[in-house]
Design an enzyme around this catalytic site. Structure first.
Site, PDB file in Angstrom:
ATOM      1  N   GLU A  67       9.201  16.451  15.165  1.00 50.29           N
ATOM      2  CA  GLU A  67       9.461  16.386  13.725  1.00 50.29           C
ATOM      3  C   GLU A  67       8.440  17.254  12.990  1.00 50.29           C
ATOM      4  OE1 GLU A  67       8.556  12.768  11.536  1.00 50.29           O
ATOM      5  OE2 GLU A  67      10.423  12.973  10.421  1.00 50.29           O
ATOM      6  N   GLY A 125       7.268   5.323   7.680  1.00 48.58           N
ATOM      7  CA  GLY A 125       6.284   6.366   7.953  1.00 48.58           C
ATOM      8  C   GLY A 125       6.549   6.992   9.304  1.00 48.58           C
ATOM      9  N   GLU A 155      10.812   1.885   9.670  1.00 44.69           N
ATOM     10  CA  GLU A 155      11.667   3.044   9.343  1.00 44.69           C
ATOM     11  C   GLU A 155      10.839   4.284   9.642  1.00 44.69           C
ATOM     12  OE1 GLU A 155      14.763   2.757   8.397  1.00 44.69           O
ATOM     13  OE2 GLU A 155      14.789   0.593   8.094  1.00 44.69           O
ATOM     14  N   LYS A 172       0.846  -1.201   0.000  1.00 45.74           N
ATOM     15  CA  LYS A 172       0.000   0.000   0.000  1.00 45.74           C
ATOM     16  C   LYS A 172       0.883   1.254   0.000  1.00 45.74           C
ATOM     17  CE  LYS A 172      -1.998   2.585   3.248  1.00 45.74           C
ATOM     18  NZ  LYS A 172      -2.069   3.889   2.573  1.00 45.74           N
ATOM     19  N   THR A 221       2.544   6.011  13.940  1.00 46.49           N
ATOM     20  CA  THR A 221       1.985   4.889  13.168  1.00 46.49           C
ATOM     21  C   THR A 221       2.831   3.639  13.394  1.00 46.49           C
ATOM     22  OG1 THR A 221       1.477   6.550  11.476  1.00 46.49           O
ATOM     23  CG2 THR A 221       1.058   4.272  10.898  1.00 46.49           C
ATOM     24  N   CYS A 258      13.004  12.369   5.444  1.00 49.90           N
ATOM     25  CA  CYS A 258      13.256  11.944   6.822  1.00 49.90           C
ATOM     26  C   CYS A 258      14.702  12.232   7.231  1.00 49.90           C
ATOM     27  CB  CYS A 258      12.944  10.468   6.971  1.00 49.90           C
ATOM     28  SG  CYS A 258      13.829   9.464   5.770  1.00 49.90           S
ATOM     29  N   THR A 288       6.457   7.909  13.395  1.00 50.23           N
ATOM     30  CA  THR A 288       6.750   7.133  14.604  1.00 50.23           C
ATOM     31  C   THR A 288       5.473   6.670  15.310  1.00 50.23           C
ATOM     32  OG1 THR A 288       8.900   8.170  14.877  1.00 50.23           O
ATOM     33  CG2 THR A 288       7.883   7.301  16.873  1.00 50.23           C
TER      34      THR A 288
END
Ligand code: NAP
Length: 480
Positions: free
Chosen positions: A384, A227, A249, A174, A231, A283, A229
């Site tokens: 972030e 994605g 990641e 996805k 999630t 990122c 943190t």
């Protein structure tokens, strides 16, 4: 109006429930397409296709797999312009970036893992004195789930898919619902390359329905996720009771540490890029800039002057440096940090406002922004932001730089600018990050391990690390 479809069992299909989501163009805020809002049923169909394809695919020779991956890579290269246009329109990034980085790298991912799988060897251990030989089989896991974010859509999607397929797995994948387009186009390329049906299945939809159905599916035995943190933590919590293999990641808040003995011009040029490339939505961007006090004023003046020259504009304009942010909600989130910084005593040195681009008044544009701060503890340095906002702050000596760099919950990457080898090595050893760049930024070699520590994730991607993740080790012991 574009219509994105799911790619299941080698066919493009509508979602079972016929529910659709709007797809926005960040450059002008228009809805320009619809994508499936896939449900559990679509994920179940994708899973069945993958499960069915697995026995044959896992037995394909390495040479055949390698040839196929390289063919996909070649087809991507042949379609570079079409993919770059689609990526830029979907994400808002300058087309120059999509053309020079995103799509070439997606092609490299397939080529790299097409080659790497032919070099991926297992180990053997002779148990001397016991008349026994051990060897390790590296077997594919089965059906795996790959979930990727919107910032580098095809680049990160293929960074997972290529090693998963190379290692003999079948996939339910996805992409982000905000940037589905290039993953959709990839389906055609895979069919044209001759990838057997069911090996790669792509289901589109929101994270909380489609993504959730993937992570909850009991037959999907591993999840490779890139994605945020929050999630990532949710995925870990959901997947742990089912003992799924996980590669996470996640987010970053990376320090860029500048010492007075660096090559100043190279540092300045790269720091502009490491701060604002892709609108700061990488990122790995160095969003916390720490500068040795003796060159702080000089750096501040030069950096502000350079950043003011960056042109915010429509992604397809050839002179655009900073395109549109990915979505309206993300633009609002980023803009909100200007007030937060102000309330915490930050000084705006440049930027800080939304931008109206002529002819595209509803697009999601924001100025590249520099904020001077006096404490690493403020929210703009701890959270972030993932947009075109960086902070700058002086430090005295290695110890203080190190302390501030590590005083954050994240640990993805760090950049050090110095010509002192001893200092570079000592800092590299002590910085809490998975990736350290010295006198450079985002110089990537696909053989190297990629990933973060602390809240930036668990597991490593890249090179043989990725092939290890997508296989299970089985020891065989022979007594003779
Ligand atoms: P995100 O909101 O966590 O979403 C990432 C992916 O997960 C999307 O496909 C999303 O779908 C899906 N998702 C959301 N909820 C889910 C759930 N409950 N179950 C399964 N899947 C779910 O992150 P993002 O905003 O797209 O991306 C930005 C973040 O990614 C930043 O934190 C950035 O640092 C991080 N990132 C990390 C790396 C790295 O290598 N460490 C690289 C790039 C980006 P929807 O889009 O449909 O919600």
């Amino acid at each position: 109006m574009n219509k994105v479809l799911n790619y299941i069992n080698g066919q493009f299909v509508d979602p079972v429930n016929d529910n659709w989501l709007d797809n926005y163009s960040p450059a002008d805020g228009d809805i320009y397409g619809h994508i499936p809002d896939s449900s559990k049923e679509d994920v179940a169909q994708a899973y069945l296709a993958a499960k069915e394809a697995f026995p044959a695919w896992s037995q394909t020779t390495l040479e055949a797999r390698s040839r196929l991956l390289i063919k996909i890579s070649e087809l991507l290269e042949a379609n570079l312009e079409r993919f770059a246009e689609a990526e830029s329109k979907d994400n808002g990034k300058p087309i120059s970036l999509a053309r020079s980085v995103d799509i070439p790298r997606a092609a490299s991912n397939f080529r790299f893992f097409g080659n790497a799988i032919t070099q991926f060897a297992s180990e053997s251990h002779e148990s001397v004195g016991q008349h026994a030989m051990n060897f390790t089989l590296r077997q594919p896991i089965g059906v795996v789930g790959c979930i990727s974010p919107w910032n580098l859509p095809l680049y990160l999607f293929t960074w997972k898919i290529a090693p998963a397929i190379a290692a003999g797995n079948c996939i339910v994948a996805k992409p982000s619902e905000v940037t589905p387009m290039t993953a959709f186009l990839l389906g055609d390329i895979c069919t044209e390359a001759g990838l057997p049906k069911g090996v790669l299945n792509i289901v589109h939809g929101s994270g909380h329905t489609t993504g959730q159905a993937i992570i909850e599916h009991p037959g999907i035995k591993a999840i490779s996720f890139t994605g945020g943190t929050t999630t990532g933590a949710h995925i870990a919590k959901t997947a742990a009771p089912m003992f799924k293999k996980l590669s996470l990641e996640l987010g970053g808040k990376n320090p860029n540490i500048i010492f007075s003995d660096c090559d100043y011009d190279a540092m300045l040029e790269t720091t502009v890029r490491s701060s604002f490339a892709n609108q700061g939505q990488i990122c790995l961007c160095g969003s916390r800039i720490f500068v040795e006090a003796s060159i702080y004023d000089r750096f501040k003046t030069d950096f502000v002057e350079k950043v003011k020259q960056l042109k915010v504009g429509h992604p397809s304009a050839p002179d655009t440096d900073i395109g549109a942010l990915v979505s309206k909600s993300h633009l609002e989130k980023v803009a909100g940090y200007i007030d937060i910084a102000g309330n915490e005593g930050g000084t705006l040195l440049c930027g800080g406002h939304k931008v109206t681009v002529d002819g595209y008044e509803n697009g999601y544009y924001f100025e590249p922004t520099i904020i001077e701060i006096d404490s690493n503890d403020c929210r703009v340095n701890q959270e972030e932001i993932f947009g075109p906002i960086v902070t700058i702050m002086p430090f005295e000596g290695e110890k203080e730089a190190l302390k501030m760099a590590n005083a954050v919950k994240y640990g993805l990457s760090a950049t050090i600018w110095t010509n002192n080898l001893k200092r570079a090595m000592s800092m590299s050893n002590q910085l809490q990050a998975g990736i350290i760049w010295i006198n450079t930024w985002m110089l990537r070699d696909l053989r190297t391990p990629f990933g973060g520590v602390k809240a930036s994730g668990v597991g490593r991607e890249g090179g043989f690390e990725a092939l290890r993740f997508f296989t299970q080790a089985k020891n065989v012991c022979i007594k003779y």
